[in-house]
Design a protein around this motif. Structure first.
Motif, PDB file in Angstrom:
ATOM      1  N   VAL A 112     -10.959   0.723  62.460  1.00 51.78           N
ATOM      2  CA  VAL A 112      -9.779   0.733  63.328  1.00 51.78           C
ATOM      3  C   VAL A 112      -8.887  -0.465  63.040  1.00 51.78           C
ATOM      4  N   SER A 113      -9.479  -1.651  62.927  1.00 50.44           N
ATOM      5  CA  SER A 113      -8.661  -2.843  62.702  1.00 50.44           C
ATOM      6  C   SER A 113      -7.932  -2.778  61.364  1.00 50.44           C
ATOM      7  N   ALA A 114      -8.571  -2.225  60.336  1.00 50.97           N
ATOM      8  CA  ALA A 114      -7.895  -2.084  59.039  1.00 50.97           C
ATOM      9  C   ALA A 114      -6.691  -1.150  59.156  1.00 50.97           C
ATOM     10  N   GLN A 115      -6.852  -0.053  59.894  1.00 55.13           N
ATOM     11  CA  GLN A 115      -5.742   0.885  60.080  1.00 55.13           C
ATOM     12  C   GLN A 115      -4.648   0.269  60.957  1.00 55.13           C
ATOM     13  N   LEU A 116      -5.025  -0.411  62.031  1.00 49.63           N
ATOM     14  CA  LEU A 116      -4.036  -1.008  62.932  1.00 49.63           C
ATOM     15  C   LEU A 116      -3.223  -2.097  62.246  1.00 49.63           C
ATOM     16  N   ARG A 117      -3.856  -2.838  61.350  1.00 47.47           N
ATOM     17  CA  ARG A 117      -3.136  -3.903  60.652  1.00 47.47           C
ATOM     18  C   ARG A 117      -1.973  -3.340  59.837  1.00 47.47           C
ATOM     19  N   GLU A 118      -2.154  -2.131  59.310  1.00 48.30           N
ATOM     20  CA  GLU A 118      -1.090  -1.471  58.560  1.00 48.30           C
ATOM     21  C   GLU A 118       0.000  -0.929  59.473  1.00 48.30           C
ATOM     22  N   VAL A 119      -0.366  -0.578  60.704  1.00 50.16           N
ATOM     23  CA  VAL A 119       0.567   0.060  61.635  1.00 50.16           C
ATOM     24  C   VAL A 119       1.393  -0.972  62.398  1.00 50.16           C
ATOM     25  N   ASP A 120       0.717  -1.978  63.001  1.00 52.81           N
ATOM     26  CA  ASP A 120       1.404  -2.943  63.851  1.00 52.81           C
ATOM     27  C   ASP A 120       0.533  -4.193  63.962  1.00 52.81           C
ATOM     28  N   VAL A 121       1.028  -5.334  63.488  1.00 53.72           N
ATOM     29  CA  VAL A 121       0.196  -6.536  63.450  1.00 53.72           C
ATOM     30  C   VAL A 121      -0.095  -7.082  64.844  1.00 53.72           C
ATOM     31  N   VAL A 122       0.803  -6.899  65.787  1.00 52.35           N
ATOM     32  CA  VAL A 122       0.534  -7.358  67.147  1.00 52.35           C
ATOM     33  C   VAL A 122      -0.596  -6.524  67.758  1.00 52.35           C
ATOM     34  N   ALA A 123      -0.546  -5.214  67.564  1.00 49.74           N
ATOM     35  CA  ALA A 123      -1.624  -4.346  68.041  1.00 49.74           C
ATOM     36  C   ALA A 123      -2.931  -4.718  67.346  1.00 49.74           C
ATOM     37  N   TYR A 124      -2.854  -5.056  66.063  1.00 48.24           N
ATOM     38  CA  TYR A 124      -4.037  -5.492  65.325  1.00 48.24           C
ATOM     39  C   TYR A 124      -4.649  -6.739  65.967  1.00 48.24           C
ATOM     40  N   ILE A 125      -3.819  -7.741  66.257  1.00 45.81           N
ATOM     41  CA  ILE A 125      -4.315  -8.981  66.873  1.00 45.81           C
ATOM     42  C   ILE A 125      -4.927  -8.688  68.238  1.00 45.81           C
ATOM     43  N   ARG A 126      -4.273  -7.822  69.013  1.00 45.15           N
ATOM     44  CA  ARG A 126      -4.835  -7.450  70.321  1.00 45.15           C
ATOM     45  C   ARG A 126      -6.214  -6.810  70.150  1.00 45.15           C
ATOM     46  N   PHE A 127      -6.305  -5.894  69.189  1.00 42.56           N
ATOM     47  CA  PHE A 127      -7.567  -5.174  68.995  1.00 42.56           C
ATOM     48  C   PHE A 127      -8.674  -6.105  68.525  1.00 42.56           C
ATOM     49  N   VAL A 128      -8.409  -6.939  67.508  1.00 38.62           N
ATOM     50  CA  VAL A 128      -9.472  -7.801  66.980  1.00 38.62           C
ATOM     51  C   VAL A 128      -9.862  -8.894  67.959  1.00 38.62           C
ATOM     52  N   SER A 129      -8.954  -9.267  68.862  1.00 41.16           N
ATOM     53  CA  SER A 129      -9.326 -10.290  69.845  1.00 41.16           C
ATOM     54  C   SER A 129     -10.428  -9.764  70.760  1.00 41.16           C
ATOM     55  N   VAL A 130     -10.463  -8.456  70.991  1.00 43.55           N
ATOM     56  CA  VAL A 130     -11.528  -7.853  71.792  1.00 43.55           C
ATOM     57  C   VAL A 130     -12.703  -7.476  70.897  1.00 43.55           C
ATOM     58  N   TYR A 131     -12.424  -6.814  69.771  1.00 45.10           N
ATOM     59  CA  TYR A 131     -13.470  -6.332  68.862  1.00 45.10           C
ATOM     60  C   TYR A 131     -14.326  -7.478  68.313  1.00 45.10           C
ATOM     61  N   LYS A 132     -13.688  -8.560  67.892  1.00 44.05           N
ATOM     62  CA  LYS A 132     -14.442  -9.680  67.325  1.00 44.05           C
ATOM     63  C   LYS A 132     -14.952 -10.628  68.403  1.00 44.05           C
ATOM     64  N   ALA A 133     -14.516 -10.439  69.639  1.00 38.64           N
ATOM     65  CA  ALA A 133     -14.973 -11.239  70.786  1.00 38.64           C
ATOM     66  C   ALA A 133     -14.952 -12.726  70.459  1.00 38.64           C
ATOM     67  N   PHE A 134     -13.775 -13.241  70.119  1.00 35.07           N
ATOM     68  CA  PHE A 134     -13.649 -14.648  69.778  1.00 35.07           C
ATOM     69  C   PHE A 134     -14.134 -15.504  70.940  1.00 35.07           C
ATOM     70  N   SER A 135     -15.068 -16.391  70.671  1.00 32.48           N
ATOM     71  CA  SER A 135     -15.547 -17.310  71.705  1.00 32.48           C
ATOM     72  C   SER A 135     -14.953 -18.698  71.491  1.00 32.48           C
ATOM     73  N   ASP A 136     -14.303 -18.881  70.360  1.00 32.33           N
ATOM     74  CA  ASP A 136     -13.737 -20.165  69.994  1.00 32.33           C
ATOM     75  C   ASP A 136     -12.240 -19.981  69.731  1.00 32.33           C
ATOM     76  N   PRO A 137     -11.387 -20.733  70.391  1.00 28.54           N
ATOM     77  CA  PRO A 137      -9.942 -20.603  70.138  1.00 28.54           C
ATOM     78  C   PRO A 137      -9.570 -20.848  68.675  1.00 28.54           C
ATOM     79  N   GLU A 138     -10.335 -21.682  67.992  1.00 30.26           N
ATOM     80  CA  GLU A 138     -10.053 -21.939  66.575  1.00 30.26           C
ATOM     81  C   GLU A 138     -10.282 -20.692  65.717  1.00 30.26           C
ATOM     82  N   ALA A 139     -11.303 -19.908  66.052  1.00 32.80           N
ATOM     83  CA  ALA A 139     -11.549 -18.671  65.311  1.00 32.80           C
ATOM     84  C   ALA A 139     -10.385 -17.710  65.503  1.00 32.80           C
ATOM     85  N   PHE A 140      -9.890 -17.624  66.728  1.00 37.77           N
ATOM     86  CA  PHE A 140      -8.730 -16.779  67.004  1.00 37.77           C
ATOM     87  C   PHE A 140      -7.514 -17.286  66.242  1.00 37.77           C
ATOM     88  N   ARG A 141      -7.337 -18.581  66.210  1.00 37.27           N
ATOM     89  CA  ARG A 141      -6.206 -19.182  65.494  1.00 37.27           C
ATOM     90  C   ARG A 141      -6.295 -18.895  63.993  1.00 37.27           C
TER      91      ARG A 141
END
Length: 176
Positions: A112-141
């Motif tokens: 899903v994230s690979a497909q979303l990145r091609e469609v809309d980068v903001v939607a991609y960032i929203r999706f991976v922020s939940v999918y990857k469950a960033f626990s560290d702000p640096e990882a998100f950055r």
């Protein structure tokens, strides 16, 4: 098929059309009582496809659940429903091509994230922020910087995360 407008149980099929390479059937229907027209889709049931969650639990693949996650990511973005449906169809087709009927939720997230990145980068960032469950702000950055720089999101000195063991199962090992 009950009418979604008046709930009458007598409807007739007006038009039938194969969709998505023959893996779905689209039907236009009309209620015999109120003449309301609506569309239904028929897809094969994937009773055998199981999703292994992060906690180890198994659950059946749910297209509606996948759609809900993607729709949350594209909310208030300029992404059409047709694009979302196409993205889901592509992910589903990729899963159908696999030899295994057991797939990790991480693998679905990667697709899903690979497909979303091609469609809309903001939607991609929203999706991976939940999918990857960033626990560290640096990882998100780092992920955000990778998107802004146009790279893959994996540091050049690191190798991508290996696939989980569930991605290596074969269909004959998942049958009881």
């Amino acid at each position: 098929m009950n009418c979604p407008d008046c709930t009458h149980d007598r409807t007739r099929v007006i038009d039938t059309e194969a969709r998505t390479g023959g893996t779905a059937v689209r039907r236009r229907r009309e209620c015999r009582c109120c003449s309301f027209r609506f569309t239904t889709y028929e897809r094969p049931a994937w009773d055998s496809l199981q999703v292994k969650k992060r906690d180890g639990a198994l659950e059946p693949f749910d297209r509606a659940k996948l759609r809900a996650g993607i729709e949350r990511a594209v909310e208030k973005r300029d992404v059409t429903d047709t694009t979302v449906t196409s993205l889901i169809d592509q992910v589903e087709a990729t899963l159908q091509e696999r030899e295994t009927r057991l797939v990790s939720s991480n693998r679905i997230g990667e697709l899903v994230s690979a497909q979303l990145r091609e469609v809309d980068v903001v939607a991609y960032i929203r999706f991976v922020s939940v999918y990857k469950a960033f626990s560290d702000p640096e990882a998100f950055r780092r992920e955000l910087d990778a998107v802004l720089d146009g790279t893959s999101g994996v540091d050049e000195g690191q190798s991508p995360q290996p696939t989980t063991e569930t991605d290596n199962y074969h269909s004959d090992t998942t049958n009881p």
